[in-house]
Design a protein around this motif. Structure first.
Motif, PDB file in Angstrom:
ATOM      1  N   ARG A 225       0.838  -1.210   0.000  1.00  0.00           N
ATOM      2  CA  ARG A 225       0.000   0.000   0.000  1.00  0.00           C
ATOM      3  C   ARG A 225       0.873   1.262   0.000  1.00  0.00           C
ATOM      4  O   ARG A 225       0.629   2.219  -0.760  1.00  0.00           O
ATOM      5  CB  ARG A 225      -0.893  -0.026   1.239  1.00  0.00           C
ATOM      6  CG  ARG A 225      -1.843   1.148   1.350  1.00  0.00           C
ATOM      7  CD  ARG A 225      -2.595   1.047   2.660  1.00  0.00           C
ATOM      8  NE  ARG A 225      -3.489   2.169   2.846  1.00  0.00           N
ATOM      9  CZ  ARG A 225      -4.015   2.513   4.029  1.00  0.00           C
ATOM     10  NH1 ARG A 225      -3.713   1.820   5.101  1.00  0.00           N
ATOM     11  NH2 ARG A 225      -4.830   3.539   4.116  1.00  0.00           N
ATOM     12  N   LEU A 226       1.928   1.264   0.842  1.00  0.00           N
ATOM     13  CA  LEU A 226       2.779   2.440   0.922  1.00  0.00           C
ATOM     14  C   LEU A 226       3.612   2.632  -0.341  1.00  0.00           C
ATOM     15  O   LEU A 226       4.002   3.763  -0.681  1.00  0.00           O
ATOM     16  CB  LEU A 226       3.705   2.342   2.140  1.00  0.00           C
ATOM     17  CG  LEU A 226       3.022   2.470   3.506  1.00  0.00           C
ATOM     18  CD1 LEU A 226       4.048   2.375   4.616  1.00  0.00           C
ATOM     19  CD2 LEU A 226       2.257   3.788   3.600  1.00  0.00           C
ATOM     20  N   SER A 227       3.895   1.566  -1.042  1.00  0.00           N
ATOM     21  CA  SER A 227       4.664   1.689  -2.286  1.00  0.00           C
ATOM     22  C   SER A 227       3.882   2.477  -3.327  1.00  0.00           C
ATOM     23  O   SER A 227       4.459   3.115  -4.218  1.00  0.00           O
ATOM     24  CB  SER A 227       5.009   0.305  -2.835  1.00  0.00           C
ATOM     25  OG  SER A 227       5.820  -0.405  -1.922  1.00  0.00           O
ATOM     26  N   ASP A 228       2.558   2.455  -3.263  1.00  0.00           N
ATOM     27  CA  ASP A 228       1.702   3.197  -4.189  1.00  0.00           C
ATOM     28  C   ASP A 228       1.120   4.452  -3.535  1.00  0.00           C
ATOM     29  O   ASP A 228       0.056   4.942  -3.927  1.00  0.00           O
ATOM     30  CB  ASP A 228       0.554   2.297  -4.674  1.00  0.00           C
ATOM     31  CG  ASP A 228       1.064   1.074  -5.415  1.00  0.00           C
ATOM     32  OD1 ASP A 228       2.139   1.188  -6.026  1.00  0.00           O
ATOM     33  OD2 ASP A 228       0.397   0.020  -5.372  1.00  0.00           O
ATOM     34  N   LEU A 229       1.814   5.004  -2.522  1.00  0.00           N
ATOM     35  CA  LEU A 229       1.239   6.083  -1.709  1.00  0.00           C
ATOM     36  C   LEU A 229       0.912   7.331  -2.548  1.00  0.00           C
ATOM     37  O   LEU A 229      -0.172   7.898  -2.446  1.00  0.00           O
ATOM     38  CB  LEU A 229       2.210   6.437  -0.576  1.00  0.00           C
ATOM     39  CG  LEU A 229       1.748   7.539   0.384  1.00  0.00           C
ATOM     40  CD1 LEU A 229       0.442   7.124   1.074  1.00  0.00           C
ATOM     41  CD2 LEU A 229       2.835   7.831   1.418  1.00  0.00           C
ATOM     42  N   LEU A 296     -13.649   9.696   1.874  1.00  0.00           N
ATOM     43  CA  LEU A 296     -12.411  10.095   1.208  1.00  0.00           C
ATOM     44  C   LEU A 296     -11.567  10.977   2.115  1.00  0.00           C
ATOM     45  O   LEU A 296     -10.330  10.854   2.151  1.00  0.00           O
ATOM     46  CB  LEU A 296     -12.728  10.837  -0.090  1.00  0.00           C
ATOM     47  CG  LEU A 296     -13.185   9.963  -1.273  1.00  0.00           C
ATOM     48  CD1 LEU A 296     -13.669  10.849  -2.421  1.00  0.00           C
ATOM     49  CD2 LEU A 296     -12.050   9.058  -1.739  1.00  0.00           C
ATOM     50  N   SER A 297     -12.232  11.842   2.879  1.00  0.00           N
ATOM     51  CA  SER A 297     -11.500  12.678   3.826  1.00  0.00           C
ATOM     52  C   SER A 297     -10.805  11.821   4.883  1.00  0.00           C
ATOM     53  O   SER A 297      -9.639  12.044   5.239  1.00  0.00           O
ATOM     54  CB  SER A 297     -12.451  13.676   4.504  1.00  0.00           C
ATOM     55  OG  SER A 297     -13.017  14.561   3.563  1.00  0.00           O
ATOM     56  N   GLY A 298     -11.549  10.798   5.409  1.00  0.00           N
ATOM     57  CA  GLY A 298     -10.944   9.896   6.404  1.00  0.00           C
ATOM     58  C   GLY A 298      -9.785   9.113   5.819  1.00  0.00           C
ATOM     59  O   GLY A 298      -8.760   8.896   6.484  1.00  0.00           O
ATOM     60  N   TYR A 299      -9.946   8.643   4.596  1.00  0.00           N
ATOM     61  CA  TYR A 299      -8.887   7.874   3.931  1.00  0.00           C
ATOM     62  C   TYR A 299      -7.618   8.706   3.792  1.00  0.00           C
ATOM     63  O   TYR A 299      -6.502   8.251   4.074  1.00  0.00           O
ATOM     64  CB  TYR A 299      -9.380   7.411   2.569  1.00  0.00           C
ATOM     65  CG  TYR A 299      -8.357   6.616   1.769  1.00  0.00           C
ATOM     66  CD1 TYR A 299      -8.178   5.258   1.992  1.00  0.00           C
ATOM     67  CD2 TYR A 299      -7.584   7.253   0.805  1.00  0.00           C
ATOM     68  CE1 TYR A 299      -7.233   4.547   1.269  1.00  0.00           C
ATOM     69  CE2 TYR A 299      -6.646   6.545   0.069  1.00  0.00           C
ATOM     70  CZ  TYR A 299      -6.464   5.188   0.302  1.00  0.00           C
ATOM     71  OH  TYR A 299      -5.523   4.474  -0.405  1.00  0.00           O
ATOM     72  N   LEU A 300      -7.798  10.007   3.371  1.00  0.00           N
ATOM     73  CA  LEU A 300      -6.647  10.900   3.192  1.00  0.00           C
ATOM     74  C   LEU A 300      -5.972  11.199   4.523  1.00  0.00           C
ATOM     75  O   LEU A 300      -4.739  11.292   4.610  1.00  0.00           O
ATOM     76  CB  LEU A 300      -7.097  12.194   2.527  1.00  0.00           C
ATOM     77  CG  LEU A 300      -7.425  12.091   1.026  1.00  0.00           C
ATOM     78  CD1 LEU A 300      -8.134  13.349   0.541  1.00  0.00           C
ATOM     79  CD2 LEU A 300      -6.141  11.863   0.221  1.00  0.00           C
ATOM     80  N   SER A 301      -6.775  11.308   5.587  1.00  0.00           N
ATOM     81  CA  SER A 301      -6.177  11.616   6.892  1.00  0.00           C
ATOM     82  C   SER A 301      -5.385  10.434   7.450  1.00  0.00           C
ATOM     83  O   SER A 301      -4.464  10.618   8.250  1.00  0.00           O
ATOM     84  CB  SER A 301      -7.273  12.016   7.890  1.00  0.00           C
ATOM     85  OG  SER A 301      -8.126  10.906   8.164  1.00  0.00           O
ATOM     86  N   GLU A 302      -5.738   9.196   7.046  1.00  0.00           N
ATOM     87  CA  GLU A 302      -5.049   8.006   7.544  1.00  0.00           C
ATOM     88  C   GLU A 302      -3.801   7.682   6.754  1.00  0.00           C
ATOM     89  O   GLU A 302      -2.967   6.876   7.204  1.00  0.00           O
ATOM     90  CB  GLU A 302      -5.998   6.809   7.509  1.00  0.00           C
ATOM     91  CG  GLU A 302      -7.130   6.892   8.520  1.00  0.00           C
ATOM     92  CD  GLU A 302      -8.092   5.718   8.400  1.00  0.00           C
ATOM     93  OE1 GLU A 302      -7.861   4.851   7.517  1.00  0.00           O
ATOM     94  OE2 GLU A 302      -9.066   5.671   9.168  1.00  0.00           O
ATOM     95  N   LEU A 303      -3.656   8.244   5.563  1.00  0.00           N
ATOM     96  CA  LEU A 303      -2.441   7.977   4.791  1.00  0.00           C
ATOM     97  C   LEU A 303      -1.236   8.573   5.511  1.00  0.00           C
ATOM     98  O   LEU A 303      -1.293   9.695   6.022  1.00  0.00           O
ATOM     99  CB  LEU A 303      -2.558   8.590   3.391  1.00  0.00           C
ATOM    100  CG  LEU A 303      -3.484   7.877   2.410  1.00  0.00           C
ATOM    101  CD1 LEU A 303      -3.544   8.657   1.092  1.00  0.00           C
ATOM    102  CD2 LEU A 303      -3.031   6.443   2.164  1.00  0.00           C
ATOM    103  N   PRO A 304      -0.127   7.791   5.624  1.00  0.00           N
ATOM    104  CA  PRO A 304       1.054   8.287   6.338  1.00  0.00           C
ATOM    105  C   PRO A 304       1.552   9.577   5.703  1.00  0.00           C
ATOM    106  O   PRO A 304       1.677   9.681   4.477  1.00  0.00           O
ATOM    107  CB  PRO A 304       2.073   7.165   6.162  1.00  0.00           C
ATOM    108  CG  PRO A 304       1.255   5.944   5.884  1.00  0.00           C
ATOM    109  CD  PRO A 304       0.065   6.428   5.109  1.00  0.00           C
TER     110      PRO A 304
END
Length: 590
Positions: A225-229, A296-304
Motif C-alpha cells: 500500500r505504501l509503495s503506491d502512496l 475520502l476525507s478519512g482515507y486521506l487523513s489516515e495515509l502516512p
C-alpha cells in the motif's frame, strides 16, 4: 468350554467332527490313527505357527473349526474374551457360542477367523488362551524353563503376589525413567550445555525482535500500500475535490455537491408536480455523495504523512525475514519454535544443583523399588514352600511317593552391563520386569536322591506326572475352562496310571478336561469316551474319523487297549472290571 470341533484335511483325517461335554473326555485309538491330530488342531486354534506339512496329502488346505462357550469361565476370563471379540468386531452365534476357524493352505499360508471376522492368528490365540490350555507332548518342556516356573509360582500365589508385582512394576517404571534421565544428563552434560547456549542465543535474538502473530503477513499488505502512496493520495484528492469543489472553499468552484444542490433547489421551486417529485431522489444522491466525500476525507487523513514510514516497515520486514530464514517458514512458526525451545531449555538444566536434585529423586525411587522387591520376594518365598508341599503330596498319589519337589526362589545378580542394577541388602541385583527373583523347580525323584533341576532329574514319565500334579494344584487359580493333555501318562503304567486317572477325574470337577491316552486305566475314568478309527482302502489311502462310544463300545475299546483282548471274553471281563474299579475309585477320590 469347547463344545465341538470339526477337522478337514489335517494329517490322516479327511473329515471328522467331535462333540465335547463337561467333565473328563478321553480320546483313544490305535497308533497312527490320528489322535495327535486332534491336539494339533487345538494348537492351531491357539494361534500356533502353521505347518504346511500337516495338510493331508492331496488336499489343498486343512481347516479346523472350534465352537466355544464362555458362560462357564470366571469373570476375569469372560471380560478378557469379550474385549477381544469387541476389538476384532467378532460376533457370537445365536446360541451365544463363538466359532473360531484356522485354515492352512498346502503352500503354508494361513488364515484365521473369529466370530465371522477375519483376524490375525495372534488375535485368535489371544481369544483361545483364556478358554483353552493345551499340554502336548512337547509342551512339557516348557515346565523346564525358568520363566514358566516363575509364572506357575505367581499363579499359585494368586492376588497376594499379583498386587505386589503390580506395585513393584509401577515403582520400577518411575525409577527407570528418572535413572535414564540422570544418566543421559550426566553423560551428555557438555553436549547439553552447548545446546542450552545455542537455545539461549536464539531465544535472545527472537525476543529482541519480538515478533507478533501474523505480523509478517500484515507487513506485506502495508508495504504494498505504501509503495503506491503518491498515486493513491493523488486519486483520493482528485475525487474529493471533484465531489466537494476546488480548494478549501467549495463555494468557489463547481463541485458535484454544489451542482446537485443547485439542481435540487430549482426543482423544489418549480410548480410542476412532475419536477418537484424528482427532488427527493436528488436528495438521496446528495446523501450518497456526502458519505463518499466524508470517507475520502478519512482515507486521506489516515495515509502516512511521514515519508520514512515505508523505510521503517521495510526494515521491520527484513528483521522478520532474518528469523524465518533460521527458525521457521513464517512468523507464527517462529513463535511456536520459540515456545518449544523455552520448554526444552527448562529441561536442560545441567548444573550441579540440578543433577544433585535429580540424583536424589533417583535414590528415592530406587528405595521404593527396593522395598517393593523385598515384599515381592518374601511373598514368593512363602508361596514357594506351600507350592512345593502341595505338588509333592500330589506326586505321592501318582506312584512317586518318595519324590519331593523343591521350589527355590533366588535373587538374580546384576550383570557387568546390567540395564537395571538395584542394590538390595548390600547385593547388586537385576531388577527385571517381574522382580529381582528367579525360580527353579528341583526334583528329588526318590528318597535319598539329590535334588536336581527338572531338566536334569526328571524322566519323560516323571515330568508328565510333575506337570499333572502342578496342574491339579493350580486348577483352583487357573483361568482356562478347558485343559487338554496329550499322553500325559507317557512312560507310566500300573497303579501310577490309575492314580493319574483319578487326578484327571478330580480336575474335571472344575474344568473341562480332554485327554489323549493309550492307557486303559486312564480311559476308564472318562465321562465321555471318543475313539479315533483308522480305515485303509487297500490302495494306500488311510482315513480317520472320530466317534463317541456307547457303554458297550467302551468295554470293547478298553479290552483292545488291554493288549488287544477285544475279541476275547477274558478281555471284556477285564475291561468291565476296570470300569467298575474306576467308578468306585472316582467315588472315593471325588
Amino acid at each position: 468350554m469347547l463344545t465341538e470341533i470339526r477337522i478337514d484335511g489335517l494329517g490322516v483325517i479327511s473329515t471328522a467332527t467331535a462333540q465335547f461335554h463337561a467333565g473328563l473326555t478321553v480320546l483313544t485309538g490305535e497308533t497312527g490313527a490320528g489322535k495327535t491330530m486332534v491336539v494339533t488342531s487345538l494348537h492351531l486354534l491357539s494361534g500356533a505357527r502353521a505347518d504346511a506339512g500337516r495338510v493331508r496329502l492331496g488336499a489343498s488346505k486343512a481347516v479346523v473349526e472350534g465352537r466355544f462357550v464362555v458362560d462357564d469361565v470366571n469373570d476375569a476370563a469372560r471380560a478378557a474374551v469379550g474385549q477381544v471379540l469387541e476389538s476384532a468386531g467378532a460376533e457370537a452365534d445365536e446360541d451365544g457360542s463363538v466359532i473360531a476357524v484356522r485354515t492352512v493352505n498346502s503352500d503354508g499360508r494361513s488364515r484365521a477367523h473369529l466370530g465371522g471376522r477375519g483376524v490375525p492368528a495372534a488375535v485368535l490365540g489371544e481369544f483361545t488362551s483364556r478358554l483353552l490350555t493345551v499340554h502336548g507332548q512337547n509342551d512339557q518342556l516348557r515346565l523346564q524353563r525358568p520363566e514358566q516356573q516363575l509364572a506357575a509360582l505367581d499363579q499359585f500365589a494368586g492376588d497376594g503376589v499379583a498386587s505386589l508385582l503390580r506395585k513393584y512394576q509401577v515403582h520400577r517404571r518411575s525409577w527407570l525413567d528418572a535413572r535414564t534421565e540422570l544418566l543421559e544428563r550426566t553423560a551428555r552434560s557438555r553436549e547439553l550445555a552447548l545446546e542450552a547456549d545455542r537455545l539461549k542465543h536464539s531465544l535472545a535474538e527472537i525476543d529482541g525482535i519480538a515478533p507478533e502473530p501474523g505480523e509478517d503477513t500484515r507487513l506485506v499488505a502495508e508495504i504494498r500500500r505504501l509503495s503506491d502512496l503518491d498515486s493513491l493520495r493523488e486519486a483520493a484528492v482528485a475525487a474529493h475535490e471533484a465531489l466537494s469543489g476546488q480548494g478549501d472553499a467549495p463555494a468557489d468552484g463547481g463541485g458535484v455537491l454544489d451542482l446537485l444542490g443547485g439542481a435540487r433547489a430549482r426543482l423544489d421551486s418549480a410548480d410542476d408536480p412532475g419536477l418537484t417529485g424528482l427532488a427527493p431522489r436528488l436528495g438521496e444522491a446528495i446523501a450518497v455523495v456526502v458519505d463518499v466525500t466524508t470517507e475520502l476525507s478519512g482515507y486521506l487523513s489516515e495515509l502516512p504523512s511521514d515519508p520514512s514510514a515505508l523505510d521503517t516497515m521495510l526494515n521491520r520486514q527484513a528483521e522478520l525475514k532474518s528469523l524465518t530464514r533460521k527458525y521457521a517458514s513464517d512468523i507464527d512458526g517462529v513463535i511456536a519454535w520459540s515456545d518449544e525451545s523455552r520448554a526444552r531449555l527448562d529441561s536442560l538444566d545441567v548444573s550441579e544443583d540440578a543433577l544433585a536434585k535429580l540424583a536424589g529423586e533417583v535414590d528415592t525411587a530406587a528405595g521404593k523399588v527396593r522395598e517393593a522387591a523385598r515384599k515381592l520376594s518374601a511373598a514368593r518365598t512363602k508361596a514357594a514352600s506351600k507350592l512345593a508341599t502341595a505338588v509333592s503330596t500330589e506326586l505321592g498319589g501318582l506312584a512317586m511317593g518318595k519324590a519331593r519337589l523343591e521350589v527355590q526362589v533366588r535373587p538374580i545378580p546384576a550383570g557387568a552391563q546390567d540395564s537395571a542394577p538395584l542394590e538390595v541388602d548390600g547385593a547388586s541385583l537385576h531388577a527385571g520386569s517381574h522382580g529381582v527373583d528367579e525360580v527353579e523347580f528341583r526334583l528329588s525323584a526318590h528318597s535319598g536322591a539329590q535334588s536336581l533341576p527338572l531338566s536334569k532329574s526328571a524322566s519323560g514319565g516323571e515330568l508328565s506326572r510333575v506337570m499333572l500334579a502342578l496342574e491339579v494344584v493350580l486348577s483352583g487359580s487357573d483361568h482356562g475352562a478347558t485343559m487338554v493333555f496329550d499322553e500325559v501318562d507317557a512312560g507310566v503304567g500300573g497303579r501310577a496310571a490309575v492314580e493319574i486317572g483319578k487326578r484327571l477325574a478330580r480336575l474335571a470337577r472344575t474344568h473341562q478336561v480332554i485327554v489323549v491316552t493309550h492307557l486303559p486305566q486312564v480311559a476308564a475314568f472318562a465321562d465321555t469316551h471318543l475313539v479315533v478309527n483308522k480305515s485303509d482302502d487297500g490302495k494306500g489311502k488311510v482315513d480317520s474319523g472320530v466317534r463317541t462310544l456307547t457303554d458297550e463300545e467302551r468295554v470293547v475299546e478298553l479290552a483292545r487297549m488291554l493288549a488287544g483282548l477285544d475279541d476275547t471274553e477274558t478281555g471284556r471281563a477285564h475291561a468291565e472290571e476296570l470300569l467298575e474299579t474306576a467308578r468306585a475309585e472316582r467315588g472315593v477320590a471325588i
